[in-house]
Design an enzyme around this catalytic site. Sequence first.
Site, PDB file in Angstrom:
ATOM      1  N   GLU A 252      -1.222 -10.154   2.974  1.00 54.02           N
ATOM      2  CA  GLU A 252      -1.264  -9.982   4.270  1.00 54.02           C
ATOM      3  C   GLU A 252      -2.414 -10.912   4.721  1.00 54.02           C
ATOM      4  O   GLU A 252      -3.116 -11.925   5.667  1.00 54.02           O
ATOM      5  CB  GLU A 252      -1.136  -9.505   4.955  1.00 54.02           C
ATOM      6  CG  GLU A 252      -1.248  -7.569   5.799  1.00 54.02           C
ATOM      7  CD  GLU A 252      -1.041  -6.802   4.559  1.00 54.02           C
ATOM      8  OE1 GLU A 252      -1.543  -5.577   5.291  1.00 54.02           O
ATOM      9  OE2 GLU A 252      -0.441  -6.893   3.932  1.00 54.02           O
TER      10      GLU A 252
ATOM     11  N   HIS B  12      -3.448  -5.182   0.023  1.00 49.64           N
ATOM     12  CA  HIS B  12      -2.976  -5.959   1.095  1.00 49.64           C
ATOM     13  C   HIS B  12      -2.401  -7.410   1.420  1.00 49.64           C
ATOM     14  O   HIS B  12      -4.182  -8.174   1.354  1.00 49.64           O
ATOM     15  CB  HIS B  12      -3.856  -5.582   2.536  1.00 49.64           C
ATOM     16  CG  HIS B  12      -3.732  -3.964   2.793  1.00 49.64           C
ATOM     17  ND1 HIS B  12      -2.791  -3.672   3.988  1.00 49.64           N
ATOM     18  CD2 HIS B  12      -4.011  -3.006   2.196  1.00 49.64           C
ATOM     19  CE1 HIS B  12      -2.455  -2.539   4.016  1.00 49.64           C
ATOM     20  NE2 HIS B  12      -3.779  -1.686   3.110  1.00 49.64           N
TER      21      HIS B  12
ATOM     22  N   CYS C 109       0.589  -0.975  -0.451  1.00 48.47           N
ATOM     23  CA  CYS C 109       0.123  -0.070  -0.016  1.00 48.47           C
ATOM     24  C   CYS C 109       0.459   1.632   0.190  1.00 48.47           C
ATOM     25  O   CYS C 109       1.545   1.306  -0.865  1.00 48.47           O
ATOM     26  CB  CYS C 109      -0.790  -0.084   1.022  1.00 48.47           C
ATOM     27  SG  CYS C 109      -2.372   1.798   0.933  1.00 48.47           S
TER      28      CYS C 109
END
Length: 548
Positions: free
Chosen positions: A478, A476, A349
Amino acid sequence: MSPIEHGEVYVLDDGGEVDLDLGNYERFMDIKLTSENNITTGKVYKHVLEKERRGDYLGKTVQVVPHITDAIQKWIERAARIPVDGQSGPADVCVIELGGTIGDIESMPFIEALGQFSYRVGTDNFCLIHVSLVPVLNVVGEQKTKPTQHSVRDLRGLGLSPNILACRSTKPLEDNVKAKLSQFCHVPMENVVTLYDCPNIWHIPLLLKEQKAHEAIFRVLNLEGVAKEPALEEWSLMAKMTDKLHVPVRIAVVGKYTELLDSYLSIHKALLHASVARRKKLIIDWISASDLEQGAKKENPDAYKAAWKLLKGADGVLVPGGFGSRGVEGKMLAAKYARENRIPYLGICLGMQLAVIEYARTILGLADANSTELDPNTKNPCVIFMPEGSKTHMGGTMRLGSRRTYFHSKDSKSARLYGNKSFVDERHRHRYEVNPAMVPRFESSGLTFTGKDETGQRMEIIELPNHPFYVGAQFHPEYKSRPGKPSPLFLGLIGAASGELDTVLLQSYQETVVPRSLPNGKLERVYWKGAAKKPVSVVYSLCDRVYS
């Protein structure tokens, strides 16, 4: 929610911005939750007020009881019917987590709602597990039960009686302590579960199974003979193997919220998933981005020196997302160091955007290149406000949730890590993007944009082809990483940081086993390159060695 007070804001597929606890549920159970699974006081009051404004309560006095409590119960039942595990139809059991501490003002309407709910659905359909701390007085080493006794008493006074006690402690509860809790809290001794400190959190499900916590739940919900035993063989192997890892991989995470590590919980877990998959012992060096800046060199030289020592000792660098101007120069310095010294780098990001800005300043010679978030008057805006964003309302107006990214270079590292798929769906949370007008200039100087949105105008992934691993993602990754199923980009970072990226890229191909035996009785394994079905290499398994 402030990251340094409450931890990270977790993002769901549908764009819901929720508490990090929902991320824990998604990771542990490998499910996809929705915004409906996050019930907050604000949501409930807003819902009831909207009904009142529509006239749904005409002639009635709108009160916390019954209108707020009824709304909570209906929301729970509505959310319980939403499939989250990929199967059709509602689940058999819905887990409700009531956050906070018994006695908190914020949770009072929810406790009253659950008290009414348990009475309405009956004892066979409601199991209450009370989580409580059993502290130890270091002076005498005695496990104290009084906090649990008092919280159970308070809970009963509010209309709820626990069926199971889940007791957090540093060591296993002694039998006499469990007997005391059973006697004073009116809970069967076999329903007193001890959750003590373990080498890693993946041992907790095994700990619960070992104490037969699942059987206690079966008894309360009258599911004996219906529910199956938990199948945790693979999970057990993963948990035990993690304890034995000894080959280190050191990752420097350069962020602005490093004073509370829960601010980057999903980042931490994704790194852990990837390192375990590569059989490496993860070591994370948390570096405050501000400590890398020139200002820190004058104001706090010790912190400055320590931060740079950690950065220079890392096998890989990760710069996560964030908002605001604090620490951005430090993050860009980390990106520059990784680029110039050929250290594996992953920017997420804001970490991707700052990598683009650093490249513009250093390689393109645009000294004042910046983001309009940081400098609205910059003459070289590399990162700009998205046209569809709102400049008057900040909450819930970002580009949120699962969005599709199309790969524009099949030979790029990111595309290969994702198995040469034509596109991937990942979760987003941003309101600024790389300026598409500057993309041709970047690409002509060597920075490639290997992933873009469906329009081809929004940049999603950047790469430096001549760098061992220099990748940035606007999304993102993750948030979708799972134990046993690590995020491809995190797997690439760990692979590159440990000198095994080529192996990771090979294993990222779709593997097909040809159904014919070799003379030695082994199977022939062929790695296929994505949908094109082009063989990349044939691997023969001979004895205990592998030949390509």
